[in-house]
Design a protein around this motif. Structure first.
Motif, PDB file in Angstrom:
ATOM      1  N   LEU A   2       0.850  -1.187   0.000  1.00 51.28           N
ATOM      2  CA  LEU A   2       0.000   0.000   0.000  1.00 51.28           C
ATOM      3  C   LEU A   2       0.890   1.243   0.000  1.00 51.28           C
ATOM      4  CD1 LEU A   2      -2.806   1.341   0.256  1.00 51.28           C
ATOM      5  CD2 LEU A   2      -2.561   1.107   2.760  1.00 51.28           C
ATOM      6  N   LEU A   5      -3.155   6.383   0.573  1.00 52.78           N
ATOM      7  CA  LEU A   5      -4.580   6.280   0.862  1.00 52.78           C
ATOM      8  C   LEU A   5      -5.141   7.697   0.934  1.00 52.78           C
ATOM      9  CD1 LEU A   5      -6.886   4.262   1.611  1.00 52.78           C
ATOM     10  CD2 LEU A   5      -6.343   4.716   4.008  1.00 52.78           C
ATOM     11  N   LEU A  42     -10.401   2.117   4.588  1.00 55.28           N
ATOM     12  CA  LEU A  42      -9.582   1.207   3.787  1.00 55.28           C
ATOM     13  C   LEU A  42     -10.397  -0.029   3.411  1.00 55.28           C
ATOM     14  CD1 LEU A  42      -6.910   0.398   2.505  1.00 55.28           C
ATOM     15  CD2 LEU A  42      -6.200  -0.526   4.721  1.00 55.28           C
ATOM     16  N   ALA A  66      -7.108   4.165  -3.011  1.00 61.63           N
ATOM     17  CA  ALA A  66      -5.914   3.482  -2.501  1.00 61.63           C
ATOM     18  C   ALA A  66      -5.022   3.118  -3.674  1.00 61.63           C
ATOM     19  CB  ALA A  66      -6.297   2.226  -1.715  1.00 61.63           C
ATOM     20  N   PHE A  68      -1.720   0.862  -4.823  1.00 56.01           N
ATOM     21  CA  PHE A  68      -0.868  -0.260  -4.443  1.00 56.01           C
ATOM     22  C   PHE A  68       0.224  -0.443  -5.499  1.00 56.01           C
ATOM     23  CE2 PHE A  68      -4.736  -1.132  -2.166  1.00 56.01           C
ATOM     24  CZ  PHE A  68      -4.325  -1.760  -0.993  1.00 56.01           C
ATOM     25  N   SER A 121      -8.873  -7.779  -3.264  1.00 52.77           N
ATOM     26  CA  SER A 121      -8.424  -7.361  -1.936  1.00 52.77           C
ATOM     27  C   SER A 121      -7.824  -8.519  -1.142  1.00 52.77           C
ATOM     28  CB  SER A 121      -9.599  -6.761  -1.153  1.00 52.77           C
ATOM     29  OG  SER A 121     -10.494  -7.761  -0.702  1.00 52.77           O
ATOM     30  N   LEU A 124      -4.282  -8.477  -1.600  1.00 52.91           N
ATOM     31  CA  LEU A 124      -3.596  -7.230  -1.294  1.00 52.91           C
ATOM     32  C   LEU A 124      -3.383  -7.004   0.196  1.00 52.91           C
ATOM     33  CD1 LEU A 124      -5.533  -4.863  -3.736  1.00 52.91           C
ATOM     34  CD2 LEU A 124      -3.238  -5.784  -4.064  1.00 52.91           C
ATOM     35  N   VAL A 125      -4.412  -7.294   0.999  1.00 54.48           N
ATOM     36  CA  VAL A 125      -4.387  -6.894   2.414  1.00 54.48           C
ATOM     37  C   VAL A 125      -4.908  -8.035   3.286  1.00 54.48           C
ATOM     38  CG1 VAL A 125      -5.362  -5.307   4.116  1.00 54.48           C
ATOM     39  CG2 VAL A 125      -4.668  -4.444   1.884  1.00 54.48           C
ATOM     40  N   THR A 451      -0.013  -6.641   2.280  1.00 50.35           N
ATOM     41  CA  THR A 451       0.047  -5.673   3.374  1.00 50.35           C
ATOM     42  C   THR A 451      -0.720  -6.249   4.555  1.00 50.35           C
ATOM     43  OG1 THR A 451       0.220  -3.774   1.894  1.00 50.35           O
ATOM     44  CG2 THR A 451      -0.630  -3.364   4.110  1.00 50.35           C
TER      45      THR A 451
END
Length: 549
Positions: A2, A5, A42, A66, A68, A121, A124-125, A451
């Protein structure tokens, strides 16, 4: 990772732009300052389910963006490719929520559904906390986590391949058995129909020949008398005799008229040839019509039998032969059916044996990985002041499927002799946080590109335990990106980057701000976390000591 934001008019945030970095990123602030709002925002842009009302009061819409950065081998690229979304190196997610509740998302300026956003997502997180039912606390994902820890990708692919082959073999055997049952149900009909068709032995084009023959014979009965009379008129007692007489008389007289009858004689000669040809044609017709009196009955019987059988089977008469061949093939399939089903059953058994062998190998790999994970967890729990706790990776038999035949669950016992149970049912708040952190440290070895966010995972711990938590988080952040929301000064002091979340009042409205801290500001923030609202020199000294430790 990330990178940034940007939040506009979401909950208590009017405008916020944050730049994040690799390593351990720490967010601190007083209770109620708005740290959870930051995570809600987020989660909103990532498509997670959360609060229903997110738009700041008085605003027409809220928006979160956001950015990335993805490595070349990042799994998110596969999701983007599947969704047909162009991508190079920078991934921009943007989502808008109107005051009426309508939500719209874009991925790299391409409209995207919430489902695609959620799939992306997941690559990603990762969010970890006491109320995280999407990650480590979700038992449905424990087998996948153990497989990743075990490096079971190739063996899993083998098991999935054998499972598909077994399913195909099962369908083939069941289909053949069902077809055989159908054939058995019509066996009497098939045998009777084939026998009936074989006895009749229909030939292609036979119906047209018989129909023509029948019409000819029917006509013969009516026309034969007239044709016989015509034959008599043309024959020796008719025109032929009279023409011969005339020709003989003219030939006898020809010498006396000096050639004046030559043309007539030649014409009568030609006429005799034509009469002969006509007579032959009439006789040929009489020969064709001269049939056995029972022939018409036999032709009609054959023709009607062909047509009746064609109606019975719903085909044209000319197709009866091919239809008979098809019925004969079905009968042959019936006669050979048991043998065919037996061979398919053998193929299914062989496919099952290969699947079972791959499952056994996968189960053995999982059992070994489970022991290794339990050992690694014991080593991680000790520094977190949980040396008496026991972590167990439990494997139990499960319904066989494409992922094998094992169910996996992570269970804990917080004290010796205490019964083990699910993570989220046995451990207290502080214990649960440390279990989750230790588990994440063990499972994240070699994992890159995600992340990780820890939401107050240090809640309920302090002192040396909090310091141990912070050091584990810092180790986890090496070569990765970790965001931590914390109330612990020991954890905050170990961060590579530090932000403070605070509230302010603007035009009668309460708003939340997030500010990056300089080195001096960071000392003051950790001192506040140590001593409260009144920051003393002693607290600053303690903060510097923590940061320098």
């Amino acid at each position: 990772m990330l990178r940034s934001l940007a939040i506009r008019d979401m909950l208590l945030i009017e405008r916020l732009d944050l730049e994040f970095h690799p390593g351990l990123n720490v967010l601190t602030g007083e209770t109620g300052a708005g740290k959870s709002i930051l995570l809600d925002s987020l989660g909103f842009v990532l498509g997670w389910r959360g609060r229903a009302e997110l738009v700041r009061q008085g605003a027409a819409q809220g928006e979160v963006e956001a950015v990335f950065e993805l490595a070349e081998d990042h799994p998110g690229r596969a999701v983007l490719a599947e969704a047909g979304i162009p991508f190079e190196d920078e991934l921009i997610l943007r989502r808008v929520n109107t005051a009426e509740g309508r939500k719209t998302a874009w991925i790299n300026d391409r409209r995207a559904s919430g489902e695609v956003l959620r799939l992306l997502s997941e690559t990603l997180v990762e969010l970890h906390g006491q109320h995280d039912d999407r990650g480590l606390l979700n038992p449905r994902g424990h087998r996948q986590l153990l497989d990743a820890y075990a490096g079971a990708e190739s063996l899993l692919a083998e098991v999935r391949g054998h499972w598909r082959a077994l399913a195909e073999a099962r369908r083939a055997r069941e289909g053949a058995a069902a077809r055989l049952d159908t054939l058995r149900a019509e066996e009497d009909f098939l045998r009777h129909a084939v026998k009936e068709l074989d006895q009749l032995d229909p030939q292609p084009g036979e119906e047209a020949v018989l129909d023509s023959r029948r019409r000819l014979m029917q006509a013969a009965v009516r026309l034969t008398g007239d044709i016989h009379r015509a034959r008599a008129a043309l024959g020796e007692d008719g025109v032929e005799r009279l023409t011969l007489d005339a020709l003989r008389w003219l030939e006898d007289a020809a010498d006396g008229v000096e050639g004046r009858l030559d043309a007539a004689i030649e014409a009568l000669g030609r006429a005799m040839g034509e009469l002969s040809e006509a007579t032959a044609g009439v006789e040929a017709c009489l020969g064709a019509l001269d049939t056995d009196p029972g022939e018409l009955e036999r032709v009609e019987e054959r023709l009607f039998a062909l047509r009746a059988l064609a109606r019975k089977h719903g085909v044209q008469a000319d197709d009866l032969g091919a239809h008979a061949d098809g019925l004969r093939e079905r009968l042959e399939a019936l006669d050979a059916g048991d043998n065919g089903v037996a061979k398919l059953a053998q193929a299914e058994a062989a496919a099952r044996a290969r699947y079972d062998a791959a499952c056994d190998a996968l189960s053995a790999l999982r059992r070994g990985a489970a022991k290794a994970l339990d050992t690694a967890m014991a080593a991680e729990l000790a520094p977190l002041k949980m040396e008496r706790a026991v972590f167990q990776t439990v494997l139990t038999p499960a319904e066989p499927g494409p992922e094998g035949a094992d169910a996996v669950s992570f269970e804990v016992a917080t004290n010796p002799g205490a019964p083990a149970g699910a993570l989220n049912k046995i451990a207290s708040g502080g214990e649960l946080s440390r279990f989750l952190l230790a588990l994440k440290v063990c499972l994240s070895r070699g994992v890159t590109g995600v992340t990780m966010i820890f939401d107050e995972i240090d809640r309920g711990v302090g002192g040396a335990t909090a310091d141990a938590v912070g050091r584990r988080l810092r180790a986890l952040a090496e070569g990765a990106q970790v965001l931590v929301v914390t109330h612990s000064p020991q954890v905050a002091a170990l961060g590579a980057h530090h932000w403070r979340v605070e509230k302010r009042v603007k035009d009668g409205q309460t708003l939340s701000d997030v500010m990056p801290l300089s080195a001096d500001q960071r000392v003051d923030e950790i001192a506040r976390m140590l001593s409260g609202d009144t920051i003393t020199d002693a607290a600053r000294g303690a903060a510097r000591a923590l940061i320098g430790a």
